[in-house]
Scaffold this active site. Structure first.
Site, PDB file in Angstrom:
ATOM      1  CB  SER A 571      -0.971  -0.046   1.185  1.00 32.90           C
ATOM      2  OG  SER A 571      -1.996   0.890   1.023  1.00 32.90           O
ATOM      3  CG  ASP A 657      -7.261  -2.008  -3.335  1.00 39.73           C
ATOM      4  OD1 ASP A 657      -7.846  -1.251  -2.541  1.00 39.73           O
ATOM      5  OD2 ASP A 657      -6.045  -2.279  -3.264  1.00 39.73           O
ATOM      6  CG  HIS A 691      -6.009  -2.152   0.308  1.00 36.96           C
ATOM      7  ND1 HIS A 691      -5.322  -1.599  -0.744  1.00 36.96           N
ATOM      8  CD2 HIS A 691      -5.330  -1.785   1.433  1.00 36.96           C
ATOM      9  CE1 HIS A 691      -4.278  -0.918  -0.285  1.00 36.96           C
ATOM     10  NE2 HIS A 691      -4.256  -1.027   1.030  1.00 36.96           N
TER      11      HIS A 691
END
Length: 721
Positions: A571, A657, A691
């Site tokens: 991320s 995501d 995610h």
């Protein structure tokens, strides 16, 4: 097999006199059939290239699974007249949440039958195969997941009278949930399902009124609604809408149950409204109006509101005010700011406060006693620190739902000590130093011996002279003489601390002779609020140079083998991976970038995306500020790929995501291959997840086995095929 080559369809982006050409902008259009075809081709290519690692992946998965007690029971938590706990069952992906009534003896259901010791150490207990008498299943996530490739339960809230259960379910990974209410007394669901909700639900005392949040088009929780669970959805009432797109909303109850709290917060600013939990139809009341760059977290105790805040306190302090006059002009300092001590959280009990602190990169807990009826007019006693063990290590709060309890549950871990649950009698600890009671230590099957491993803290010196902490772990027989490979992990954003916690999965690396290290870079919260501020906005490049400095000291001091140094992050940590690969591609043998935020400049220029307006206070607004644009332009991984000898790269993505668009890593790998045709650049996209990757634990273990196999091959620790 040749890697997939995406078609070039140039799009020109212009801002502040700068011109960028993006050949792969079209990949963002998920309705274009060529996009799914490209992602499927990338998955096929990745699978083909890594096929020689199939045997290793299978072995790693078997290792991971063999260390886990698959049929297990959490330490039960008492709330009013019930014990609540969770079960896992061998062969099932998801937990099962249960409860039993408290019997006359107050027996703890997490203690094996035949024993009445409520403070028993369960660390060596056999897997609990039996069910406690009167055990009631509240929610079986495995049943919810049937017929669905993905499942995430967001909220799980039992009503104050313990008769109803509110829970939210996401079955795609896009973090837009459905709200259900289950009647625990009668069995089955009650009322209609509320579709398209976000995080946060809170019950009122009447057990008929429920508060929940809704997201906007960019997945920002921006509305709080109130509903009667037995009424039609058309009668639900909007009680707060947040118009400022930098802010999100949340809802919860105070620890003592007196109020429902509706919070609005941006990355650096917050405010809270309240409504009495016993009078939920009243209008919301503002406690303290928002002030830019001032944060506070609200609790309630004995007719006063408590505010954990950075108002005139960089590393936060605790303030109190009467509940009838909670404005800042009435605040009184009760726990002052202390130099070098970040006050991260306060758990409120009737007779004690548990203060969660961070000092010099390490977490700790301080117990502060309260008088019978605190006046909250001045500073409280300093309190006592809960004892720790090895360094580096970390503490965090456990499940403590009862305001009237004298026992604090907390958890402890280090890179060699498995997650451990403790109960601490706070009154006895403060008065006589009574030791905490160990309730359970994570069991690691296969004969794990903590004494066979070593952990330590080292320090790097960044380019501006700042000392950056590094946490290391290795087998005791793995030398630190420059001969061992190393996996260096980093994140560095949102004031999130990457603490040194144990992972049984990591043993598959360590037992093959690798060193694992965490670079606690600026942008995280390890060293206090200024550590965070010195790694965001215009100072964001410090995150990248800190990480490189950590790698340099490990290699330069002949701690690890520089030719077999692998970097990993996800991320915002994936942005870190992309940035350091551009800055110093020669430093790393390979890079693992999971759901990486690598096209950050383009994303932060597009206000229609979820990760934009709410993120301005973290990254800056490059559209409105030329200086922010210039700095972000200088480090944006996608925009700074250049001809060089790049490390091998494994990137991952999730098609659903909502935080980092799948197209960011998909575009990045295409540009990397253009820059260095010799590097092995792989993309693995979860086509039915978001995610966090796969939701079931077995799929998550397979996913981790895939990554570890890639890392071991880069470290030259994979068996010959």
């Amino acid at each position: 097999m040749a890697p997939p080559v995406a078609k070039a369809k140039p799009v020109v982006h212009e801002a502040h006199g700068d011109r960028r050409v993006d050949d792969f902008a079209w990949i963002r259009d998920r309705d274009d059939p060529d996009v799914l075809a490209l992602l499927q081709a990338e998955n096929a290519y990745t699978e083909a290239v890594t096929a020689p690692l199939d045997g290793l992946r299978t072995a790693l998965f078997d290792e991971i699974r063999s260390r886990v007690v698959e049929t297990d029971l959490s330490v039960a938590t008492r709330k009013d007249g019930w014990w609540y706990f969770g079960r896992t069952v061998e062969g099932l992906d998801y937990p099962i949440f249960c409860r039993v009534p408290v019997d006359g003896a107050g027996r703890d259901p997490s203690v094996p039958l035949g024993s009445d010791a409520a403070d028993a150490d369960l660390s060596a207990a056999p897997p609990p195969l039996e069910h406690w008498p009167d055990e009631e299943v509240l929610l079986d996530e495995n049943a919810l997941a049937e017929g669905h490739p993905y499942l995430s339960v967001g909220d799980l809230e039992v009503s104050p009278g313990h008769r109803l259960l509110a829970y939210t379910v996401d079955r795609s990974g896009d973090e837009r949930y459905a709200l259900h209410v289950r009647d625990l007394a009668a069995g089955g669901e009650t009322g209609p399902v509320v579709e398209d909700v976000s995080y946060g639900v809170a019950w009122a005392d009447d057990e008929r009124t429920l508060f929940y949040t809704r997201p906007d088009h960019a997945n920002r929780p921006y509305q709080v609604w109130r509903r009667r669970i037995d009424g039609p959805l058309s009668e639900d009432e909007l009680v707060l809408e947040e118009p400022d797109e930098r802010f999100t909303v949340g809802v919860r109850r105070t620890k003592d149950g007196a109020y429902v709290v509706v919070e609005s917060h941006s990355k650096v600013t917050s405010e809270a409204h309240v409504v009495p939990a016993g009078r939920p139809t009243e209008a919301l009341r503002l406690t303290a109006a928002r002030r830019q760059d001032v944060e506070y977290l609200l609790e309630h105790h004995g007719g006063h509101f408590l505010f954990l805040t950075n108002d005139d306190a960089v590393d936060f302090r605790l303030m109190a005010a009467p509940e009838q006059s909670p404005g800042r002009e009435h605040w009184r300092e009760v726990v002052p700011e202390r130099a070098g001590v970040r006050l991260q959280g306060v758990d409120v009990f009737r007779r004690h406060l548990a203060c969660y602190e961070r000092v010099d990169g390490s977490a700790r807990i301080r117990i502060v006693p309260l008088p019978d009826a605190p006046s909250w007019e001045g500073p409280l006693p300093a309190g006592e620190l809960v004892p720790g063990a090895e360094q580096p290590s970390t503490f965090w709060g456990g499940d403590n739902p009862e305001f009237d309890s004298a026992v604090l549950r907390y958890e402890y871990s280090s890179l060699v000590t498995p997650r451990t649950v403790f109960d601490l009698d706070m009154a006895a600890f403060v008065s006589s130093g009574r030791e905490p009671v160990r309730r359970k230590r994570q069991r690691v099957l296969g004969g794990y011996d903590p004494g066979a491993y070593r952990t330590e803290r080292r320090w790097a010196t960044a380019s501006d002279g700042t000392r950056v902490p590094i946490s290391l772990v290795r087998r005791a027989d793995t030398p630190l003489d420059g001969s061992a490979p190393c996996l260096l992990y980093g994140y560095g954003a949102y004031e999130i601390s990457i603490d040194p916690v144990f992972s049984s999965i990591r043993l598959s690396l360590l037992d093959r002779g690798a060193v694992f290290a965490i670079a606690h870079v600026r942008g995280g919260g390890e060293m206090g609020r200024r550590w965070y501020e010195d790694g965001k906005l215009l100072a964001k490049p410090h995150t990248f140079t800190d990480f490189l400095a950590c790698g340099d000291v490990l290699v330069g001091e002949c701690v690890v083998d520089g030719a077999r140094l692998v970097a990993r992050g996800g991320s915002a940590g994936g942005l870190l991976m992309g940035a350091v690969a551009n800055l110093a591609p020669e430093r790393f043998r390979a890079v693992v970038a999971e759901v990486p935020f690598v096209d950050c400049l383009t994303t932060m220029l597009d206000e229609s995306l979820p990760l934009t307006v709410t993120e301005y206070e973290e990254w800056g607004n490059p559209g409105a500020d030329a200086e922010v644009y210039a700095v972000m332009r200088s480090y944006s991984p996608y925009d700074n790929v250049h001809p060089a000898r790049y490390p091998d790269v494994l990137a991952t993505a999730g098609l659903e995501d909502p935080r980092v668009g799948y197209w960011e890593p998909a575009k990045w790998v295409q540009r990397l291959r253009r820059a260095d045709p010799e590097a092995q650049v792989l993309l693995k996209t979860e086509l039915q997840a978001g995610h966090g990757g796969p939701s079931g634990r077995y799929d998550a273990w397979r996913d981790e086995a895939f990554v570890i196999a890639f890392v071991l091959r880069a470290m030259e620790l994979a068996p010959a095929t």
